[in-house]
Structure formats: structure tokens, C-alpha cells
Design an enzyme around this catalytic site. Structure first.
Site, mmCIF file in Angstrom:
data_model
loop_
_atom_site.group_PDB
_atom_site.id
_atom_site.type_symbol
_atom_site.label_atom_id
_atom_site.label_comp_id
_atom_site.label_asym_id
_atom_site.label_seq_id
_atom_site.Cartn_x
_atom_site.Cartn_y
_atom_site.Cartn_z
ATOM 1 N N ASP A 116 -4.099 -3.384 -9.139
ATOM 2 C CA ASP A 116 -4.149 -3.835 -10.536
ATOM 3 C C ASP A 116 -3.261 -2.962 -11.419
ATOM 4 O OD1 ASP A 116 -6.156 -5.510 -9.514
ATOM 5 O OD2 ASP A 116 -7.718 -4.080 -10.051
ATOM 6 N N GLY A 127 0.823 -1.204 0.000
ATOM 7 C CA GLY A 127 0.000 0.000 0.000
ATOM 8 C C GLY A 127 0.856 1.251 0.000
#
Length: 303
Positions: free
Chosen positions: A256, A229
Site C-alpha cells: 500500500d 517484494g
């Protein structure tokens, strides 16, 4: 630089209803593998989607939109009695998401159980890279999961490689143990692993990024990058931070996009670290715009 490799992504592509903070509903498309496919195609790679959709106007429109982005949809099977899946996504002021799904009878669940399935598998087996995710496995019945892993073996037997993303959605599985079992079987037939630490922790096994990397076979000849993240990623034993902090407008599709940037760069010969930076740049651009796959603009880092 675009690669000459033929990349096949296999999984579910869906209609997306999205609504940001204070916005009305917007109809787009999404799904983890199609998001990555679009990014790869925009970068100039040769990309095919293998899946199943209906014969309805919405399914035709989806294929037309993906073709317009440069994705080959010749391996998308038409299921006469089925429709595409649908999900709704709401994004709050901080860019965090909540999802609602209508996918129980989606055509993609039957992609290995249709009259055209054998032909689809035969063509997909000739891929230089086959990319799928844990969501791909989650939506399939057990026979379909076995068929997908057998397809991976065929790709490798023909000299191709397998890239697998550990995208975990608890609601798609009976329990975490079942998800882990199929995840581990997919890792075993993969050459490139793209787990997210938060998913690994949620499944109840990983303690930190290095533990997750080890569980995915890093250091055993497998190319593994653990996504962290906002803290960057772990690749080749090194934490690679994101180049700069960005305001998050919509976090959907961030992983993605990272996968698309990373895979494109690796296939073009970049080092794991440089590929990770390419993934960070693309993910950073993605989260600064609305939608899982934002419209391409002048700032998009596709090279």
C-alpha cells in the site's frame, strides 16, 4: 510535489488490532485503500475516501483520524445498523504477519446499497483518479461489484483515470477462478495496474513478473508495475531493485505504501522508473516501523 488532481480511493477501512513479537495489543486503523490514501494525503495530494462506516463512536473516531491526516471523508456513508470491520494482526520476530478478520457484517459491504449511495457515486464519478483494489471487489456482493465497475466507466467517461491493485486474499473469495474473473474485468476498465507477483502466482496463472505484466496489459497503453517484494518491481519492461536492503520490523502495508509513493510520483509527472523508486523508498520506510500506516516522522520520504 503535490498534484492538483482529485484522487478518490474506494474500499474498506477497518479497525486494526496489532501485536508485535512480545508486545501487547494496540488499536489502530488499516485497510489497503485507506493506507494508500493516507500516504497520498501526507504527500500533499487531494484525496477522498469513498466507503461506508457505522454511526458508532469508533466509526466517528476513525473518520476524525483520517481527516487529521488530510483525507476528505465526505464520501464516507453512515450506515445506522452496521459497524466498521475489525482485523487482528500478529507480527513475528522476522516481521512476517498473520491475520484474523471480523468483517462479515461490516458497513463497507453495503456502500453501493444505501440511501446516500447514489450521491456518493455521482461525486466519485468526477474524480481525476479513482483507486481501488481486488479486496474492494472481494468484500462487495455481486451487485456492488457491478456498481463499482460502472463507476469506473463513469470516471473514464468524464476524462479521469482508474488505478487498480490486485490485492488477493483467498479467504475473501469462494475460489480463485471467481477472483480471477473479477480481477480481469477490473483490469479491462483500468488505466494503471498495480499487481503483486505473489498474488498472481497464488491465483494460479502467472509464472514470472513478465508473464504477470503481460496478463495485466503492459505494452497495451496501460501503466503496469508488478511488485516483487524484496526483489523490487518490474515496470516498463525493467526490473527496478529496491534502493537498499532494510531490516523488516513489520511488513504490513508495504504494498500500500509502494502504491502511494508510485501514484503520487506518476501523477506529478515522474517516469515509471523514478516513480517505482519513490514507491520503494516509501515502502522501505513503512516496513521499518510498526503498524500498517506508521506515524509520520522526520525520516518519512514524503518530499
Amino acid at each position: 510535489m503535490a498534484t492538483k488532481a482529485t484522487i478518490t480511493v474506494i474500499g474498506e477501512a477497518m479497525l486494526e488490532l496489532s501485536r508485535g513479537d512480545g508486545d501487547g495489543w494496540n488499536l489502530r486503523y488499516g485497510g489497503d485503500v485507506i493506507n494508500t490514501a493516507i500516504h497520498l494525503a501526507r504527500a500533499g495530494d487531494t484525496v477522498r475516501l469513498a466507503s461506508a462506516l457505522g454511526t458508532d463512536p469508533m466509526s466517528a473516531q476513525l473518520c476524525a483520524q483520517w481527516e487529521a491526516e488530510g483525507v476528505d471523508t465526505s464520501l464516507v456513508i453512515a450506515a445506522k445498523d452496521k459497524l466498521p470491520g475489525l482485523y487482528a494482526i500478529e507480527t513475528d520476530a522476522a516481521g512476517e504477519r498473520s491475520f484474523h478478520y471480523w468483517r462479515g457484517e461490516a458497513a463497507a459491504r453495503r456502500m453501493f446499497d444505501l440511501p446516500q449511495s447514489a450521491a456518493m457515486v455521482a461525486q466519485a464519478a468526477q474524480s481525476d483518479l479513482l483507486y481501488f483494489s481486488l479486496i474492494t471487489l472481494a468484500i462487495l456482493p455481486d451487485a456492488g461489484r457491478e456498481a463499482l465497475l460502472d463507476l469506473c466507466a463513469q470516471v473514464r467517461a468524464h476524462g479521469g483515470r482508474i488505478a487498480f491493485d490486485g490485492n488477493y486474499r483467498a479467504r475473501l473469495w469462494d475460489d480463485a477462478a471467481t477472483a480471477r474473473r473479477w480481477r480481469d474485468r477490473a483490469i479491462a476498465v483500468s488505466d494503471m495496474g498495480l499487481p503483486t507477483l505473489a498474488d498472481e502466482v497464488e491465483m494460479g496463472e502467472a509464472d514470472d513478473a513478465r508473464d504477470a505484466a503481460a496478463r495485466w496489459g503492459a505494452g497495451e497503453g496501460r501503466d503496469v508495475v508488478v511488485k516483487l517484494g524484496g526483489d523490487g518491481c518490474l515496470v516498463a519492461g525493467e526490473i527496478v531493485p529496491i534502493p537498499r536492503q532494510l531490516d523488516v520490523i513489520d511488513s504490513s502495508g508495504a504494498g500500500d505504501a509502494f502504491n502511494g509513493g508510485y501514484l503520487h510520483a506518476r501523477l506529478a509527472g515522474a517516469s515509471p522508473r523514478d516513480a517505482a523508486l519513490a514507491g520503494h523508498r516509501l515502502a522501505g520506510w513503512n516496513i521499518g516501523r510498526r503498524g500498517a500506516i506508521p506515524a509520520r516522522d522526520a525520516d518519512a520520504p514524503y518530499g
